[in-house]
Each structure stands twice: as structure tokens, then as C-alpha cells.
Design a protein around this motif. Structure first.
Motif, PDB file in Angstrom:
ATOM      1  N   THR A 118     -14.675   7.205 -13.687  1.00  0.00           N
ATOM      2  CA  THR A 118     -13.416   7.616 -14.324  1.00  0.00           C
ATOM      3  C   THR A 118     -12.302   6.631 -13.975  1.00  0.00           C
ATOM      4  O   THR A 118     -11.500   6.264 -14.845  1.00  0.00           O
ATOM      5  CB  THR A 118     -12.978   9.011 -13.804  1.00  0.00           C
ATOM      6  N   GLY A 119     -12.282   6.225 -12.699  1.00  0.00           N
ATOM      7  CA  GLY A 119     -11.239   5.294 -12.254  1.00  0.00           C
ATOM      8  C   GLY A 119     -11.353   3.946 -12.950  1.00  0.00           C
ATOM      9  O   GLY A 119     -10.349   3.344 -13.344  1.00  0.00           O
ATOM     10  N   ARG A 120     -12.571   3.495 -13.134  1.00  0.00           N
ATOM     11  CA  ARG A 120     -12.769   2.203 -13.816  1.00  0.00           C
ATOM     12  C   ARG A 120     -12.354   2.300 -15.275  1.00  0.00           C
ATOM     13  O   ARG A 120     -11.774   1.357 -15.826  1.00  0.00           O
ATOM     14  CB  ARG A 120     -14.243   1.801 -13.764  1.00  0.00           C
ATOM     15  N   VAL A 155      -1.624   4.782  -8.875  1.00  0.00           N
ATOM     16  CA  VAL A 155      -2.605   5.352  -7.955  1.00  0.00           C
ATOM     17  C   VAL A 155      -2.717   6.860  -8.189  1.00  0.00           C
ATOM     18  O   VAL A 155      -1.702   7.558  -8.198  1.00  0.00           O
ATOM     19  CB  VAL A 155      -2.178   5.040  -6.497  1.00  0.00           C
ATOM     20  N   SER A 156      -3.948   7.346  -8.357  1.00  0.00           N
ATOM     21  CA  SER A 156      -4.107   8.786  -8.588  1.00  0.00           C
ATOM     22  C   SER A 156      -4.255   9.537  -7.262  1.00  0.00           C
ATOM     23  O   SER A 156      -4.091  10.746  -7.227  1.00  0.00           O
ATOM     24  CB  SER A 156      -5.305   9.058  -9.499  1.00  0.00           C
ATOM     25  N   GLY A 157      -4.570   8.811  -6.180  1.00  0.00           N
ATOM     26  CA  GLY A 157      -4.587   9.410  -4.835  1.00  0.00           C
ATOM     27  C   GLY A 157      -5.950   9.965  -4.456  1.00  0.00           C
ATOM     28  O   GLY A 157      -6.788  10.262  -5.304  1.00  0.00           O
ATOM     29  N   ARG A 191      -7.378  14.344 -11.436  1.00  0.00           N
ATOM     30  CA  ARG A 191      -6.260  13.488 -11.007  1.00  0.00           C
ATOM     31  C   ARG A 191      -6.073  12.325 -11.987  1.00  0.00           C
ATOM     32  O   ARG A 191      -4.962  11.874 -12.227  1.00  0.00           O
ATOM     33  CB  ARG A 191      -6.492  12.966  -9.576  1.00  0.00           C
ATOM     34  N   TYR A 192      -7.169  11.824 -12.546  1.00  0.00           N
ATOM     35  CA  TYR A 192      -7.042  10.745 -13.538  1.00  0.00           C
ATOM     36  C   TYR A 192      -6.523  11.280 -14.881  1.00  0.00           C
ATOM     37  O   TYR A 192      -5.791  10.587 -15.594  1.00  0.00           O
ATOM     38  CB  TYR A 192      -8.363   9.982 -13.696  1.00  0.00           C
ATOM     39  N   ASP A 193      -6.873  12.512 -15.209  1.00  0.00           N
ATOM     40  CA  ASP A 193      -6.337  13.137 -16.422  1.00  0.00           C
ATOM     41  C   ASP A 193      -4.808  13.245 -16.284  1.00  0.00           C
ATOM     42  O   ASP A 193      -4.049  12.930 -17.211  1.00  0.00           O
ATOM     43  CB  ASP A 193      -6.974  14.528 -16.589  1.00  0.00           C
ATOM     44  N   ILE A 219       0.866  -1.184   0.000  1.00  0.00           N
ATOM     45  CA  ILE A 219       0.000   0.000   0.000  1.00  0.00           C
ATOM     46  C   ILE A 219       0.901   1.233   0.000  1.00  0.00           C
ATOM     47  O   ILE A 219       1.838   1.326   0.804  1.00  0.00           O
ATOM     48  CB  ILE A 219      -0.915   0.025   1.244  1.00  0.00           C
ATOM     49  N   GLY A 220       0.642   2.140  -0.944  1.00  0.00           N
ATOM     50  CA  GLY A 220       1.344   3.420  -0.954  1.00  0.00           C
ATOM     51  C   GLY A 220       0.651   4.329   0.037  1.00  0.00           C
ATOM     52  O   GLY A 220      -0.456   4.787  -0.213  1.00  0.00           O
ATOM     53  N   ARG A 221       1.250   4.535   1.174  1.00  0.00           N
ATOM     54  CA  ARG A 221       0.579   5.298   2.239  1.00  0.00           C
ATOM     55  C   ARG A 221       1.600   6.189   2.923  1.00  0.00           C
ATOM     56  O   ARG A 221       2.698   5.754   3.251  1.00  0.00           O
ATOM     57  CB  ARG A 221      -0.051   4.306   3.246  1.00  0.00           C
TER      58      ARG A 221
HETATM   59  C1  LIG Z   1      -6.664  -3.406  -3.819  1.00  0.00           C
HETATM   60  C2  LIG Z   1      -6.582  -1.907  -3.728  1.00  0.00           C
HETATM   61  C3  LIG Z   1      -5.356  -1.299  -3.513  1.00  0.00           C
HETATM   62  C4  LIG Z   1      -5.250   0.086  -3.387  1.00  0.00           C
HETATM   63  N1  LIG Z   1      -4.048   0.637  -3.079  1.00  0.00           N
HETATM   64  C5  LIG Z   1      -3.966   1.970  -2.812  1.00  0.00           C
HETATM   65  C6  LIG Z   1      -2.759   2.522  -2.334  1.00  0.00           C
HETATM   66  O1  LIG Z   1      -1.791   1.804  -2.136  1.00  0.00           O
HETATM   67  N2  LIG Z   1      -2.721   3.847  -2.076  1.00  0.00           N
HETATM   68  C7  LIG Z   1      -3.808   4.677  -2.270  1.00  0.00           C
HETATM   69  O2  LIG Z   1      -3.722   5.876  -1.995  1.00  0.00           O
HETATM   70  N3  LIG Z   1      -4.966   4.165  -2.750  1.00  0.00           N
HETATM   71  C8  LIG Z   1      -5.076   2.838  -3.004  1.00  0.00           C
HETATM   72  N4  LIG Z   1      -6.260   2.287  -3.443  1.00  0.00           N
HETATM   73  C9  LIG Z   1      -7.378   3.197  -3.796  1.00  0.00           C
HETATM   74  C10 LIG Z   1      -7.606   3.231  -5.322  1.00  0.00           C
HETATM   75  O3  LIG Z   1      -6.435   3.598  -6.028  1.00  0.00           O
HETATM   76  C11 LIG Z   1      -8.740   4.180  -5.694  1.00  0.00           C
HETATM   77  O4  LIG Z   1      -8.407   5.514  -5.431  1.00  0.00           O
HETATM   78  C12 LIG Z   1     -10.004   3.830  -4.959  1.00  0.00           C
HETATM   79  O5  LIG Z   1     -10.386   2.496  -5.249  1.00  0.00           O
HETATM   80  C13 LIG Z   1     -11.179   4.780  -5.326  1.00  0.00           C
HETATM   81  O6  LIG Z   1     -11.414   4.786  -6.713  1.00  0.00           O
HETATM   82  P1  LIG Z   1     -11.396   6.152  -7.538  1.00  0.00           P
HETATM   83  O7  LIG Z   1      -9.988   6.687  -7.502  1.00  0.00           O
HETATM   84  O8  LIG Z   1     -11.806   5.759  -8.936  1.00  0.00           O
HETATM   85  O9  LIG Z   1     -12.366   7.098  -6.893  1.00  0.00           O
HETATM   86  C14 LIG Z   1      -6.406   0.901  -3.542  1.00  0.00           C
HETATM   87  C15 LIG Z   1      -7.641   0.296  -3.768  1.00  0.00           C
HETATM   88  C16 LIG Z   1      -7.745  -1.095  -3.841  1.00  0.00           C
HETATM   89  C17 LIG Z   1      -9.111  -1.724  -4.064  1.00  0.00           C
END
Ligand SMILES: Cc1cc2nc3c(=O)[nH]c(=O)nc-3n(C[C@H](O)[C@H](O)[C@H](O)COP(=O)(O)O)c2cc1C
Length: 377
Positions: A208-210, A132-134, A153-155, A63-65
Motif C-alpha cells: 500500500t505504501g509503495r 508520512v502516514s506513521g 492510515r494510507y487511505d 525525520i518527523g519523530r
Molecule cells: C528515508 C526514509 C525516511 C523516513 N522518514 C520517516 C519519518 O520522518 N517519520 C516516520 O514516522 N517514518 C518515516 N519513515 C517511514 C516510512 O514513512 C514508512 O512508514 C516505512 O518505510 C514503512 O512503510 P509502510 O508505511 O508502507 O509500511 C521513513 C522511511 C524512510 C526509508
């Protein structure tokens, strides 16, 4: 010895693949004060990675945290940076695919492209990236980067990835004139290990994320809605939207508390959540993530906090047979595997290796490790 990226273990023919998720972070996925909760020391990470590699698990996903969930447990407040983490584990393991996770807004793409190629060479083609867009405003504040709006962020991620892909694939220096980056004479050598780009994964969940995930990912992570037919529809969306032949695996995340009997597992879950749960941390996580939490979970605040304490993703709390039954059900509509969190990735692993994997083999979800052929064979 593998001969192409197609033979990387994550592309083997197992119907239900497994990875360890979140072990670069203190506490893993769970907000608990239980003394056995995960100490994410380097030595523990190596121990868990080697055990997973030897047992035939397909991947390791960090996990990027940058900022944890507070309270006295402060889960994910102590973390290893994921690319450096992946490099160390790729050097310590033999076959398991290992991901790094980058918040694209925090890292220059030319720098990142080279960093990832370095990891890919260390692992002889076993490296992959979770793009990851954050979402966390505190992390963006720490980096001095404006959070901006969600779709923006996705753009940005689209442009960032275009640059990275060009660095990985183009032999001649190029200039880049984009919306976010203006670059001159960009080049990058060596190229990725097999001459093809590292495995890309994404976990976008919004529309957008999908779309970003479907367009770019080789493997992607999605959330599991309560109704099986809704999951099936989601998986169909991804498979229809992805460029032909690109999308190889669709995974979900889960947290696992499995024991010999359902009662033992439920007792353990009760201990983790209600006796040792860090409710202060749950309150913090609830306020931080509340608006992002899907509406079907929003109904009952106490239940949702209990769920946040227990862990992220699908809760697998039950007997080994219960766990396999859930996997069979999800696999029947096309889910290809789980990224698993657990309370202690070293102590809990024997339950997986000695009890869960043999049952999965008998159920036809996995082949015994030495027979798990790759897709290329
Ligand atoms: C399996 C999994 C791993 C993820 N890992 C990270 C991560 O390491 N760091 C982070 O900031 N977000 C993480 N996310 C969040 C996603 O990148 C994403 O932002 C979130 O699912 C919401 O979707 P959206 O960006 O389309 O709104 C993760 C989500 C999932 C389901």
C-alpha cells in the motif's frame, strides 16, 4: 537565480544525488553513546546545512519523530519540528532543496497547506514535503490519535493530500465532503512559489505504501534489498506505476562511516557499535520496530541490534573508493541517490566534500558543483 521548480537543485543532472538525513534529531540515525555523536543544536544544524549547500548536495531530509529510542543515548528523543526547521534552514541556505516531514494524522490539512506554502516562499521554491502516514503507536498515543490499521492510515493520507493539493491549486473556495474531513469554503493564498505544488516525497515500503508513493511522489525513498536484481525490480515497479513524467528520483537512505582505508572505517564502526553502542536503546528499538523489520534481517538478533546501533538504511562502512563502488553498483540498476546519516554531520562532512565528492566526479556519478546543470537546461 532559478526560473521554475524544474531548476530546483534536486532536479539537476547528477546521476547520483546526495542529501543529509536526520540531522534535526539528537544522535541522527545511530544509537551510540560515543561523545562525538550528533548534538542536534540549531547552530549545528545551520552549520551542516550551509556546508552541504556550498558543496552542492541536493537535499536536506529531516525525520518527523516525537518519541526517541530511549536508553542513555535516547537517539531521536530530542528533535526539532521539521517544518519550522525547514523554514529556518531555507532562510539560511541558497540552493539546497529542503524537506519537511509531516505525519498527516497529526495536522489539519488546510493548516498544513498554508504552513508549507510559507516555507516554500521562504525558500523561493526549494521546499518539499515527506508525507508520512506513521507507524509508531507511542507517537499516536501522545497525539491522542488512534493508530488504526496500516492501510487505513494510507487511505487517510490519500484524502489529506487531496485536500492539500486542492488548497494549493484552486482559486475558488471549495467545500469538501470526504470520509475523514467535511470542510466548508476552503481557500488558501498565496499559492506555492512557482504556482506549482512543492516537491512531494514518500517512503512507503509496504504494498500500500509503495502504491501511495508511486501515485503521489516526485521523488521517493525505498529500501535496498540484498540482491541487486530485487532492487532493480522494485525500481521498475515504481517507474511503471507512477503517472507519466511525475517520478523524477528514487533514493535510498544510508549511514556513512567512510575513511581513507577500509580498516580505519571498520575500526571506527567497531568503536561506535561495540565499544560505545547503546545496547539498551537497541533492545528498545528492536522491540518497537521488530515486526516492521524486513525478514531478511530478522535472522540474527545480535546482528540486527548491531545494525540498529550503527544507523538506519544501507551501511556504507569502508574506504572512500568502497563507497563510490557501492554507489556505482546501485546506480547501475537505476537508484538515483542516497539520503545520508552520519555520526556527526559537521565533523564528518569534510570526508564527503574533500574525498567522496571528487571520487564521485571522477567516476561520472556527479559533476563538479558549479557545472551541475538542472534538468531544465
Ligand atoms: C528515508 C526514509 C525516511 C523516513 N522518514 C520517516 C519519518 O520522518 N517519520 C516516520 O514516522 N517514518 C518515516 N519513515 C517511514 C516510512 O514513512 C514508512 O512508514 C516505512 O518505510 C514503512 O512503510 P509502510 O508505511 O508502507 O509500511 C521513513 C522511511 C524512510 C526509508
Amino acid at each position: 537565480m532559478t526560473k521554475s521548480r524544474d531548476e530546483t537543485r534536486i532536479y539537476n543532472k547528477n546521476k547520483f544525488k546526495l542529501g543529509l538525513f536526520g540531522m534535526n534529531c539528537k544522535g541522527g540515525l545511530s544509537l551510540t553513546k560515543a561523545p562525538e555523536s550528533w548534538d542536534a543544536s540549531w547552530d549545528n544544524n545551520v552549520k551542516a546545512a550551509k556546508a552541504a549547500d556550498e558543496a552542492g548536495l541536493e537535499f536536506l531530509l529531516p525525520i518527523g519523530r516525537w518519541h526517541g529510542y530511549q536508553g542513555s543515548s535516547d537517539t531521536q528523543g530530542t528533535t526539532f519540528e521539521t517544518i519550522a526547521w525547514a523554514c529556518g534552514l531555507l532562510a539560511s541556505t541558497r540552493e539546497i532543496t529542503t524537506f519537511g516531514t509531516l505525519h498527516v494524522a497529526f495536522v489539519n490539512p488546510v493548516f498544513a497547506a498554508k504552513q508549507m506554502v510559507t516555507a516554500d516562499h521562504i525558500g523561493h521554491g526549494r521546499f518539499g514535503l515527506n508525507v508520512v502516514s506513521g507507524w509508531n503507536p507511542i507517537e499516536f498515543g501522545m497525539m491522542g490519535v488512534p493508530l488504526g490499521d496500516h492501510d487505513g492510515r494510507y487511505d487517510y493520507a490519500d484524502e489529506w493530500l487531496e485536500i492539500v493539493n486542492r488548497v494549493w491549486s484552486e482559486d475558488e473556495p471549495f467545500d469538501f465532503d470526504g470520509r475523514h474531513y467535511k470542510l466548508k469554503a476552503v481557500r488558501g493564498k498565496p499559492k506555492p512559489w512557482w504556482g506549482t505544488r512543492p516537491i512531494l516525497v514518500s517512503a512507503g515500503n509496504s504494498e500500500t505504501g509503495r502504491t501511495f508513493a508511486a501515485n503521489n511522489a516526485d521523488c521517493l525513498f525505498t529500501t535496498v534489498p540484498p540482491k541487486l536484481e530485487d532492487l532493480q525490480e522494485k525500481l521498475k515497479f515504481f517507474r511503471d506505476a507512477a503517472p507519466p513524467g511525475q517520478l523524477r528520483n528514487i533514493f535510498a537512505s544510508c549511514h556513512l562511516m567512510v575513511r581513507r582505508t577500509r580498516k580505519e572505517a571498520e575500526d571506527y564502526h567497531h568503536y561506535i557499535v561495540y565499544e560505545q553502542g547503546d545496547w539498551e536503546s537497541a533492545e528498545y528499538a528492536f522491540n518497537l520496530r521488530g515486526s516492521r523489520i524486513n525478514s531478511w534481517l530478522k535472522e540474527d538478533e545480535k546482528k540486527l541490534k548491531a545494525r540498529l546501533i550503527s544507523g538506519a538504511g544501507v551501511p556504507i562502512v569502508g574506504s572512500y573508493d568502497d563507497a563510490v563502488e557501492t554507489m556505482l553498483r546501485l546506480n547501475s540498476v537505476g537508484l538515483d541517490g542516497f539520503a545520508m546519516g552520519m555520526i556527526n554531520y559537521v565533523d564528518d562532512f569534510p570526508h564527503i566534500r574533500d574525498e567522496l565528492l571528487p571520487r564521485m566526479e571522477r567516476a561520472g556519478l556527479r559533476e563538479p558543483q558549479h557545472r551541475a546543470a538542472t534538468a531544465a537546461e
